[in-house]
Design an enzyme around this catalytic site. Structure first.
Site, short mmCIF file in Angstrom:
data_model
loop_
_atom_site.label_atom_id
_atom_site.label_comp_id
_atom_site.label_asym_id
_atom_site.label_seq_id
_atom_site.Cartn_x
_atom_site.Cartn_y
_atom_site.Cartn_z
N PRO A 5 0.84 -1.21 0.00
CA PRO A 5 0.00 0.00 0.00
C PRO A 5 0.87 1.26 0.00
O PRO A 5 1.86 1.34 0.71
CB PRO A 5 -0.80 -0.13 1.30
N GLU A 6 0.48 2.22 -0.81
CA GLU A 6 1.22 3.47 -0.92
C GLU A 6 0.42 4.59 -0.24
O GLU A 6 -0.61 4.34 0.39
CB GLU A 6 1.51 3.77 -2.39
N HIS A 96 -6.34 -15.22 9.39
CA HIS A 96 -5.31 -14.23 9.08
C HIS A 96 -5.45 -12.95 9.91
O HIS A 96 -4.68 -12.00 9.71
CB HIS A 96 -5.35 -13.88 7.59
N ARG A 115 0.68 -12.70 4.85
CA ARG A 115 2.10 -13.05 4.84
C ARG A 115 2.84 -12.69 6.13
O ARG A 115 4.03 -12.98 6.27
CB ARG A 115 2.78 -12.38 3.65
N ARG A 158 21.81 15.59 -7.20
CA ARG A 158 21.41 14.18 -7.31
C ARG A 158 21.74 13.70 -8.71
O ARG A 158 21.49 14.40 -9.70
CB ARG A 158 19.92 14.02 -7.04
#
Length: 277
Positions: A5-6, A96, A115, A158
């Site tokens: 998830p972002e 879960h 997981r 950068r």
């Protein structure tokens, strides 16, 4: 397809939880998988949270921060497959659901993680360094005080490729594979471009592209391919608005050229070789 998830997904979860859990007291904690409690020990974790009230919730990068009375913060990182669900306390939990917080409104906050990669930390204001990489996060890209000028300064000196830099959470917090690909497409920048080759107008397009795509992701409740769900167990719909991500072999929505997928910065990366330079 397993995706972390972002920012938009985590923000959507936070917004959904805030309507239900703020002001509620934690009556009981069921710990079915101790390794998810990364700090402190599971016994101290339970002892410090029982009979405490939740006073706030916010997001920082991809972390969920639940503020608890007595200046404590419950920090949650969903990682891959992690979900937070609100369920009635009398509803049987599935195999879960590894951490269950029973609240005083007969609602459970359940951490579901197939997981078992997700982690929880209970910290005070003087121990943020114990909460994974929380204390090392870069600026929030949607903050009002994160300006184009700030972005310019951050990019100075950068030299690596732009996609790897945008995925670096210590550079900018909350971005992941989906939204980086989408932002770079909207900015017309190839993901393997060297950062020091970007012109001012490209940096401005990228700044706007990042902010716009994240706002759209939040508006549509996040991106759901397989695992991500909000606090009510509902899918997001931003996957229907994606322009390049997971569209390899299909026509670019702008020029009609075929969308390409290559590995960049160790990640499967989607772009249009015609529109992006």
């Amino acid at each position: 397809m397993l995706l972390l998830p972002e920012l938009p997904e985590v923000e959507t979860i936070v917004q959904g939880l805030s309507k239900v859990i703020i002001g509620k007291e934690i009556m009981e904690i069921i710990i079915r998988e101790e390794k998810i409690i990364a700090y402190p020990s599971s016994s101290d974790f339970r002892k410090q949270l029982i009979n405490k009230k939740i006073i706030g919730i916010r997001r920082r990068g991809k972390y969920i921060l639940i503020m608890i009375e007595d200046e404590l913060t419950l920090v949650i990182h969903l990682r891959m497959t992690g979900k937070l669900f609100l369920k009635p306390s009398d509803l049987t939990f599935d195999k879960h659901s590894h951490i269950i917080f029973r609240l005083d409104n007969a609602i459970d906050l359940r951490f579901n993680n197939v997981r078992k990669f997700g982690r929880m930390y209970l910290v005070d204001d003087n121990s943020w360094e114990r909460a994974g990489g929380l204390d090392k996060l870069g600026p929030e890209p949607l903050d009002d005080d994160f300006t184009l000028g700030d972005f310019h300064k951050m990019l100075e000196k950068r030299k690596g490729n732009i996609k790897a830099l945008l995925l670096n959470q210590s550079f900018l917090a909350g971005l992941g594979n989906i939204y980086v690909d989408e932002a770079l497409f909207r900015a017309g920048i190839l993901p393997f471009r060297r950062t020091d080759t970007l012109k001012n107008r490209e940096i401005e397009r990228l700044y706007k592209g990042i902010r716009n795509v994240l706002k759209m992701g939040i508006k549509y409740g996040g991106t759901s391919f397989r695992d991500y769900r909000n606090a009510r167990g509902e899918k997001g719909s931003f996957q229907e608005k994606l322009l390049v991500y997971q569209r390899e072999g299909k026509e670019c929505p702008v020029c009609g050229e075929e969308i390409v997928k290559e590995k960049v910065a160790g990640r499967g990366t989607h772009f249009c070789p015609h529109c992006q330079k």
